[in-house]
Design an enzyme around this catalytic site. Structure first.
Site, PDB file in Angstrom:
ATOM      1  N   LYS A  71       0.829  -1.210   0.000  1.00  0.00           N
ATOM      2  CA  LYS A  71       0.000   0.000   0.000  1.00  0.00           C
ATOM      3  C   LYS A  71       0.865   1.262   0.000  1.00  0.00           C
ATOM      4  CE  LYS A  71      -3.768  -2.318   2.441  1.00  0.00           C
ATOM      5  NZ  LYS A  71      -4.659  -2.463   1.304  1.00  0.00           N
ATOM      6  N   CYS A  72       1.871   1.261  -0.851  1.00  0.00           N
ATOM      7  CA  CYS A  72       2.843   2.355  -0.907  1.00  0.00           C
ATOM      8  C   CYS A  72       2.777   2.989  -2.296  1.00  0.00           C
ATOM      9  CB  CYS A  72       4.243   1.782  -0.639  1.00  0.00           C
ATOM     10  SG  CYS A  72       5.609   2.938  -0.838  1.00  0.00           S
ATOM     11  N   GLY A  73       3.134   4.248  -2.381  1.00  0.00           N
ATOM     12  CA  GLY A  73       3.206   4.903  -3.680  1.00  0.00           C
ATOM     13  C   GLY A  73       4.229   4.248  -4.601  1.00  0.00           C
ATOM     14  N   LEU A  74       5.185   3.519  -4.017  1.00  0.00           N
ATOM     15  CA  LEU A  74       6.213   2.851  -4.812  1.00  0.00           C
ATOM     16  C   LEU A  74       5.855   1.398  -5.135  1.00  0.00           C
ATOM     17  CD1 LEU A  74       9.388   4.230  -2.977  1.00  0.00           C
ATOM     18  CD2 LEU A  74       8.289   5.106  -5.048  1.00  0.00           C
ATOM     19  N   THR A  75       4.683   0.938  -4.685  1.00  0.00           N
ATOM     20  CA  THR A  75       4.273  -0.455  -4.902  1.00  0.00           C
ATOM     21  C   THR A  75       4.310  -0.866  -6.372  1.00  0.00           C
ATOM     22  OG1 THR A  75       2.964  -0.466  -2.878  1.00  0.00           O
ATOM     23  CG2 THR A  75       2.413  -2.134  -4.514  1.00  0.00           C
TER      24      THR A  75
END
Length: 195
Positions: A71-75
């Site tokens: 659930k990360c912007g970098l996922t």
């Protein structure tokens, strides 16, 4: 009397030589002990299915270790990691993912949920390990190795965020630490793979 003096001189000479040799040996042993660093092959961890994963099985391969989160912007880097893995796995690259919930609770899922997410959304086939801590008091031993110069022989580092990349050579030694925002297909990583 001359024979006694000659014999005594010879004993003293041999004794001094042995002491000097012992001192050199002791010094080199001390230097070797303080200079000895670890490699990744000493570690055994557990994968998402609770099977043991032995890093010794990776001897002779280049390894990228990445702390991941769902659930990360970098996922979306999962996609690039998978593409890189597919392109280079037959050329000796192994990517190892370590899910971690250390940054703003961006990996709240169970191992089973993480596995399903990775497969469904990104078709991940590279090895994914059980969720661990990559910072703080609960930091997993493998991340202590990756982040401490005294253990890895290269540099001290801090895991800045999800998707930080640690690049290890074919001898299991740490060679590079790559920022989380650097994409897996970045020139720096591709150059490392080509070297």
């Amino acid at each position: 009397m001359k024979k006694v003096i000659l014999a005594f001189s010879l004993v003293v000479f041999i004794s001094c030589q042995n002491q000097a040799q012992n001192k050199t040996t002791t010094t080199s042993k001390i230097e070797k002990n303080t200079m000895t660093t670890e490699n990744v092959y000493q570690f055994k961890v557990t994968d998402l299915e609770e099977n043991e994963f032995d890093f010794a099985s990776l001897r002779g391969k280049k390894v990228m270790i990445v702390n991941t989160a769902s659930k990360c912007g970098l996922t979306p880097q999962y996609k690039d990691l998978q593409v890189l893995y597919e392109e280079y796995k037959d050329k000796g690259l192994v990517i190892i993912g370590f899910p971690a919930n250390d940054f703003m609770s961006q990996e709240p899922g169970t191992n089973e949920e993480i596995g399903a997410f990775c497969e469904k959304n990104y078709g991940v086939t590279f090895p994914m390990m059980s969720k661990i801590a990559v910072k703080g008091n609960e930091m997993a031993p493998i991340y202590q190795f990756l982040t401490q110069k005294a253990k890895n022989g290269l540099q001290d580092s801090e895991v800045e965020w999800n998707f930080q990349k640690y690049l290890l050579n074919e001898k299991g030694e740490l060679e590079k630490v790559i920022s989380p925002r650097t994409k897996p297909n970045d020139k720096e990583i591709l150059d490392w793979l080509a070297s």
